[in-house]
Design a protein around this motif. Structure first.
Motif, PDB file in Angstrom:
ATOM      1  N   ARG A  76       0.839  -1.188   0.000  1.00  0.00           N
ATOM      2  CA  ARG A  76       0.000   0.000   0.000  1.00  0.00           C
ATOM      3  C   ARG A  76       0.879   1.246   0.000  1.00  0.00           C
ATOM      4  NH1 ARG A  76      -1.560   3.782   4.645  1.00  0.00           N
ATOM      5  NH2 ARG A  76      -3.450   4.721   3.852  1.00  0.00           N
ATOM      6  N   GLY A 100      -7.021   4.987  -4.710  1.00  0.00           N
ATOM      7  CA  GLY A 100      -6.941   6.108  -3.769  1.00  0.00           C
ATOM      8  C   GLY A 100      -6.464   5.705  -2.388  1.00  0.00           C
ATOM      9  N   ARG A 131      -2.657  10.901  -1.183  1.00  0.00           N
ATOM     10  CA  ARG A 131      -1.769  10.908  -0.013  1.00  0.00           C
ATOM     11  C   ARG A 131      -0.341  10.743  -0.539  1.00  0.00           C
ATOM     12  NH1 ARG A 131      -5.515   7.095   3.699  1.00  0.00           N
ATOM     13  NH2 ARG A 131      -6.312   6.520   1.633  1.00  0.00           N
TER      14      ARG A 131
ATOM     15  N   PHE B 400     -13.049  14.732  -2.448  1.00  0.00           N
ATOM     16  CA  PHE B 400     -11.593  14.688  -2.526  1.00  0.00           C
ATOM     17  C   PHE B 400     -11.084  15.512  -3.710  1.00  0.00           C
ATOM     18  CE2 PHE B 400     -13.499  10.777  -0.989  1.00  0.00           C
ATOM     19  CZ  PHE B 400     -13.067  10.815   0.329  1.00  0.00           C
ATOM     20  N   THR B 422     -11.744   4.482  -1.211  1.00  0.00           N
ATOM     21  CA  THR B 422     -10.346   4.112  -0.989  1.00  0.00           C
ATOM     22  C   THR B 422      -9.551   5.248  -0.346  1.00  0.00           C
ATOM     23  OG1 THR B 422      -9.784   4.786  -3.249  1.00  0.00           O
ATOM     24  CG2 THR B 422     -10.284   2.453  -2.903  1.00  0.00           C
ATOM     25  N   TYR B 423     -10.019   6.487  -0.527  1.00  0.00           N
ATOM     26  CA  TYR B 423      -9.291   7.619   0.065  1.00  0.00           C
ATOM     27  C   TYR B 423      -9.390   7.638   1.583  1.00  0.00           C
ATOM     28  CZ  TYR B 423      -8.671   9.170  -4.650  1.00  0.00           C
ATOM     29  OH  TYR B 423      -8.283   9.221  -5.959  1.00  0.00           O
ATOM     30  N   LEU B 424     -10.298   6.827   2.112  1.00  0.00           N
ATOM     31  CA  LEU B 424     -10.477   6.779   3.564  1.00  0.00           C
ATOM     32  C   LEU B 424      -9.849   5.532   4.156  1.00  0.00           C
ATOM     33  CD1 LEU B 424     -14.217   7.858   3.402  1.00  0.00           C
ATOM     34  CD2 LEU B 424     -12.273   9.296   4.032  1.00  0.00           C
ATOM     35  N   THR B 425      -9.249   4.701   3.288  1.00  0.00           N
ATOM     36  CA  THR B 425      -8.664   3.449   3.755  1.00  0.00           C
ATOM     37  C   THR B 425      -7.301   3.700   4.380  1.00  0.00           C
ATOM     38  OG1 THR B 425      -9.672   2.495   1.796  1.00  0.00           O
ATOM     39  CG2 THR B 425      -8.241   1.058   3.078  1.00  0.00           C
ATOM     40  N   GLY B 426      -7.092   3.163   5.563  1.00  0.00           N
ATOM     41  CA  GLY B 426      -5.805   3.291   6.234  1.00  0.00           C
ATOM     42  C   GLY B 426      -4.924   2.087   5.951  1.00  0.00           C
ATOM     43  N   ALA B 427      -3.731   2.072   6.573  1.00  0.00           N
ATOM     44  CA  ALA B 427      -2.784   0.972   6.364  1.00  0.00           C
ATOM     45  C   ALA B 427      -3.375  -0.350   6.846  1.00  0.00           C
ATOM     46  CB  ALA B 427      -1.482   1.268   7.097  1.00  0.00           C
ATOM     47  N   ASP B 428      -4.319  -0.266   7.793  1.00  0.00           N
ATOM     48  CA  ASP B 428      -4.933  -1.481   8.331  1.00  0.00           C
ATOM     49  C   ASP B 428      -6.123  -1.940   7.485  1.00  0.00           C
ATOM     50  OD1 ASP B 428      -6.615   0.594   8.856  1.00  0.00           O
ATOM     51  OD2 ASP B 428      -6.652   0.336  11.033  1.00  0.00           O
ATOM     52  N   ASP B 434      -9.744  10.412  10.750  1.00  0.00           N
ATOM     53  CA  ASP B 434      -8.490  11.151  10.786  1.00  0.00           C
ATOM     54  C   ASP B 434      -8.783  12.593  10.349  1.00  0.00           C
ATOM     55  OD1 ASP B 434      -6.015  12.328  10.416  1.00  0.00           O
ATOM     56  OD2 ASP B 434      -5.130  10.624   9.354  1.00  0.00           O
ATOM     57  N   GLN B 436      -7.149  15.327  10.497  1.00  0.00           N
ATOM     58  CA  GLN B 436      -6.103  16.046   9.767  1.00  0.00           C
ATOM     59  C   GLN B 436      -6.083  15.611   8.300  1.00  0.00           C
ATOM     60  OE1 GLN B 436      -2.980  15.317   8.214  1.00  0.00           O
ATOM     61  NE2 GLN B 436      -2.504  17.495   7.972  1.00  0.00           N
ATOM     62  N   ARG B 437      -6.238  14.312   8.073  1.00  0.00           N
ATOM     63  CA  ARG B 437      -6.310  13.806   6.694  1.00  0.00           C
ATOM     64  C   ARG B 437      -7.479  14.461   5.958  1.00  0.00           C
ATOM     65  NH1 ARG B 437      -8.795   8.095   6.737  1.00  0.00           N
ATOM     66  NH2 ARG B 437     -10.580   9.425   7.192  1.00  0.00           N
ATOM     67  N   GLU B 440      -6.871  17.963   4.989  1.00  0.00           N
ATOM     68  CA  GLU B 440      -5.971  18.069   3.837  1.00  0.00           C
ATOM     69  C   GLU B 440      -6.726  17.766   2.534  1.00  0.00           C
ATOM     70  OE1 GLU B 440      -3.158  19.404   3.953  1.00  0.00           O
ATOM     71  OE2 GLU B 440      -2.238  18.868   2.033  1.00  0.00           O
ATOM     72  N   TYR B 441      -7.606  16.774   2.569  1.00  0.00           N
ATOM     73  CA  TYR B 441      -8.446  16.519   1.394  1.00  0.00           C
ATOM     74  C   TYR B 441      -9.271  17.760   1.053  1.00  0.00           C
ATOM     75  CZ  TYR B 441      -7.599  11.440   1.274  1.00  0.00           C
ATOM     76  OH  TYR B 441      -7.041  10.205   1.146  1.00  0.00           O
TER      77      TYR B 441
END
Lengths: 328, 583
Positions: A76, A100, A131, B400, B422-428, B434, B436-437, B440-441
């Motif tokens: 990712r 995304g 990102r 976005f 997908t823009y809201l999907t984190g590493a997990d 989030d 701050q994220r 930024e969007y």
């Protein structure tokens, strides 16, 4: 965290991409490297050596693949580590594979594309990723590969990108990653650091001495800071790791291509544009950008004049010194 | 809800209007769209059933308590959780912030008693007491924001009053034509352009966030009318509480779906409540209107940057929908420009902008909009002019900043279809929160809006002629600085020079679509006719003639207003020749 979330994907098996992959793999981080050059992939598979970083063993845990979709599925978090002139094409390719949810950081110390754009701007335009971040700083591929101390800075508007980069790449004590929000500043600093490395190669080649060398470094930081500020970056960033820190490490390194180019120019070798390094390209792009923004950059202009064959090394050095003295 | 016909019983009159239909819903059929004719006829056909997106506002009252309770629950829960961090996050700090700000605003008067009492006992309250105080404050300000929304009055307002407002916008003669004539007159005055069929389609798939440029307090009324005319659903929006002081306007505001934003309340808690209210409305499918520029643009320049506060609730709402397992509940940002031939409050706004200190007053209470007589005069003199206001909608974006296609699907900057989730999907792999994220969007979205606004802006004769005059005066005086120009006596430009420069300017705009576009009337008219049109408009409405013709010259009577109107095109760089001779 899933394996995919913990994996670092790297685009490009050049010196930096390979050095970073080796450093990460050595500390147990899953790494997948994508290269579209089969000969490079085959060479690494056969010899566990990368042609661009020949002295470093590539651990077998570093996975080398030739399919960008496979890279997008495996990781990712993706680091773009290709030459600036290849960046637009590689990004178009990457854009078709990722979504995304991916984080894309680039480690390109140059401006790119026909309009001398910051690479993060191209990432945003060419891929679904938003990102986005920039990796920069005094991390030499050889040091990364050899497990020597190295530092980098990651800049992104997204705290998440900084957090993820630190989670995945920060490997104290060998590799330390510092965070910044000044994407514009770090990208310009990183590009111009390459240019000034060429300039210092020239200065050292013609043996200007310690005094003029120090003047050149401080004036480089001053003029680059002016440009960064005009372009929307922070004035302090050029004095940090991505700028000054970078120059101090690279100017003097016998393996550094930008420094080598500077030494060659000092020997009055004629360098065809085909042999230009990232730093040389960054110098020309920086001069064009400075002209558009109305910023005076005597040092960079002198370097560009030498590169384009419009001035001899000694004339350029004298002229730059005069201009600097007049202005400051 | 049952679809109702576009206009009652007057359909036949549309077909017999004689000349090619002017403006109206969808504006003139743009010549550059191949399907324009077909599309236009479909729109204008007498039996056109308006596909009406569900008007949730009609049933708002049944929902009112749920919305308020949700706001209350979320704001209190969030602040209580943050209070665990102590310091500036403690409940005592939050409550004290309210007291300090209110005491500063209200002074020692009777109204401040409540805050004096709360401030006095704050130190002695238990955490439970503080929590109870917080809950009651959130409810109190929440009620104040929502106001009294009466769906019966709302129905009356949209069905009866909107045509009534049309009456205001029409010259008296048209009233004789009955409702049909009235609507036709109205349509010719308020011209609506853009991909309206696309917007109607996506309004049924998700929640619209209409984000227009902002130059006048008339904007919310005008955009309300434009949406109605275009067959788009009505929107709810936050209007400055100061606008609710005039009973007539207040009536409109409330019952066209406005909630109240009290800009005098500067404490953080109020902003939290306001944002949460907007978020819950969007999540619940209430189409909304934000002015991303914040307040009215004082300079009349097309907004180059946007405020991120309320705009940010779009991504928050979508993120909440995704987490609630309803990613199909999309949020669409609909950029729009509102382009007036003349602006009601121009004098006050530009004077404020130029005020020497540069310290802008955030809320102007004493301006043209607070005087009803001035509004009627505005409507009579200004809007009684074909195409006097052009509302131009742009293509929708997702929260976005991605482009949205006709089916409501997102496409990245390179045109590839992308799942907005997908823009809201984190590493997990989860869709975690989030802020701050998301901020930024929103910044990226704001940057895209700032790119869209100039491209979608429409220039009237008033903008073009003032730009030409400003350029000419700047060249004569050797400076483009408005303050320096105001101190010079250079005010006259020969008519032939104005006409010639108008031709040049029109050609430059046609060649640069990113800068904006010419009003259809300007396209149809010649340079001389365009000048005459601007002379008519600018010579009669404002307190003194802004420009007038004296023999062979055009004379500038009010340079501040010339500057104001030409600012609409100020993003078009002066021609190199003009710079050379002015520098």
């Amino acid at each position: 965290m899933s394996v995919r979330g913990d994996t670092v994907g790297i685009v490009g098996a050049g010196a930096f991409g390979t050095g970073l992959a080796v450093a990460l793999a050595r500390s147990g981080r899953p790494v997948t490297v994508y290269t579209r050059t089969p000969s490079v992939a085959n060479a690494i598979a056969a010899t566990r050596r990368c042609p661009r970083l020949p002295d470093v063993d590539v651990p077998s845990s570093v996975k080398i693949i030739g399919d960008v979709k496979e890279l997008a599925a495996a990781a990712r978090y993706i680091v773009l580590a290709v030459a600036s002139q290849d960046a637009p094409a590689r990004l178009a390719e990457l854009g078709g594979a990722i979504d995304g949810g991916h984080v894309v950081v680039h480690a390109i110390g140059a401006l790119a594309g026909p309009d001398d754009e910051r690479v993060s701007v191209i990432v945003e335009r060419a891929t679904p990723a938003l990102r986005i971040g920039v990796l920069a700083g005094p991390a030499l591929p050889r040091d990364l590969g050899a497990g020597q101390f190295a530092s980098m800075v990651i800049a992104s508007g997204f705290d998440e990108v900084v957090r993820e980069t630190r989670r995945l790449l920060n490997l104290p004590p060998y590799l330390r990653v510092y965070g910044s929000r000044d994407v514009t500043g770090v990208e310009l600093a990183s590009a111009l650091a390459g240019a000034y490395t060429v300039a210092l190669g020239i200065a050292d080649g013609i043996k200007v001495g310690a005094g003029p060398r120090a003047v050149a470094i401080t004036r480089a930081v001053a003029e680059a800071s002016r440009l960064a500020e005009t372009a929307g970056g922070q004035i302090r960033t050029m004095s940090g790791l991505a700028g000054l820190g970078n120059v101090l490490v690279r100017a003097g390194d016998p393996d550094d291509p930008d420094y080598q180019l500077g030494l060659a120019l000092a020997r009055e070798e004629r360098i065809e544009p085909a042999r230009f390094t990232e730093g040389a390209r960054a110098a020309l792009a920086g001069v064009r950008l400075a002209a558009r923004k109305g910023v005076r950059m005597p040092l960079l202009a002198g370097l560009a004049a030498v590169l384009s064959g419009k001035a001899s090394v000694r004339d350029a050095a004298r002229l730059a010194a005069d201009n600097v003295a007049e202005e400051e | 809800m049952q679809a109702r016909p576009y206009h009652d019983g007057a359909q036949d009159k549309w077909g017999t209007a004689g000349s090619a239909p002017t403006a109206g819903v969808g504006g003139r059929a743009p010549a550059d769209e191949p399907s324009a004719r077909l599309w236009y006829h479909r729109l204008m056909a007498s039996d056109r059933p308006v596909r009406e997106a569900r008007n949730r506002l009609e049933s708002f009252n049944a929902d009112r308590d749920r919305v308020l309770a949700t706001v209350e629950r979320r704001v209190v829960a969030r602040l209580v959780k943050e209070a665990e961090r102590g310091g500036d996050h403690s409940l005592e700090y939050v409550l004290n912030d309210v007291c300090v700000n209110e005491l500063k605003r209200l002074g020692n008067g009777e109204k401040a008693a409540r805050w004096r009492a709360l401030a006095g006992k704050l130190g002695a309250l238990s955490e439970d007491d503080k929590r109870a105080e917080l809950t009651s404050l959130v409810r109190f300000f929440g009620e104040d924001i929502v106001g009294n929304f009466d769906p019966r009055v709302y129905r009356f307002a949209t069905r009866v009053l909107t045509p009534g407002l049309g009456l205001l916008f029409s010259p008296l003669s048209s009233v004789r034509g009955g409702v049909g004539g009235l609507l036709r007159e109205l349509d010719s005055r308020i011209q609506v352009e853009g991909p309206l069929d696309v917007l109607r389609g996506i309004a049924e798939r998700g929640t619209l966030v209409v984000t227009p440029t902002h130059s006048s307090n008339m904007d919310s009324v005008v955009i309300g009318l434009a949406l109605e005319r275009a067959g788009l659903p009505p929107v709810t929006y936050g209007a400055g509480k100061n606008l609710f002081t005039n009973p007539f306007i207040s009536y409109f505001m409330h019952n066209l779906g406005a909630y109240r934003v009290d800009r005098r309340l500067r404490f953080e808690l109020y902003k939290d409540i306001l944002k949460e209210y907007s978020t819950v409305l969007l999540e619940s499918g209430y189409h909304s209107l934000f002015f991303p520029g914040g307040t009215r643009c004082r300079s009349n320049m097309v907004e180059r940057s946007v405020k991120l506060g309320l705009l940010g609730t779009a991504v928050t709402a979508y993120s909440n929908n995704v987490r609630a397992g309803e990613p199909q509940r999309r949020i669409y940002i609909v950029p729009a420009t509102i382009n007036y031939r003349l602006v009601l409050e121009a004098e006050t706004l530009i004077h404020d902008y130029l005020a020497e200190t540069g310290q802008r007053r955030y809320i102007i209470t004493d301006d043209e909009f607070s005087r009803l007589g001035r509004i009627v005069e505005f409507v009579r003199k200004i809007v009684a002019h074909e195409g006097a206001v052009v509302i131009r909608f742009g293509r929708p974006l997702d929260p976005f900043g991605n482009d949205v296609d006709d089916d409501g699907e997102s496409h990245d900057r390179a045109g590839r279809r992308v799942d907005p989730r997908t823009y809201l999907t984190g590493a997990d792999g989860e869709h975690g929160e989030d802020p701050q994220r998301d901020a930024e969007y929103t910044r990226l979205l704001g940057r895209r809006l700032a790119d869209v606004y100039p491209r979608e802006s429409v220039f009237h004769s008033t903008h073009l002629v003032t730009r030409v005059l400003y350029d000419a005066i700047a060249t004569q005086a050797g400076t483009r600085d408005v303050y320096k120009l105001l101190r010079t006596q250079v005010r006259e430009v020969p008519v032939p020079e104005v006409v010639r420069a108008l031709g040049d300017l029109r050609r430059r705009i046609v060649d640069a679509p990113a800068v904006g576009r010419l009003h259809q009337r300007v396209v149809a008219a010649g340079d001389q006719a365009t000048l005459d049109d601007a002379l008519r408009a600018l010579g009669t409405y404002h307190a003194r003639p802004v420009i007038e013709r004296q023999g062979d010259v055009v004379r500038v009577g009010d340079l501040e207003l010339v500057y104001y109107y030409q600012n609409r095109i100020s993003h078009l760089a002066p021609e190199p020749a003009a710079i050379r001779s002015a520098s």
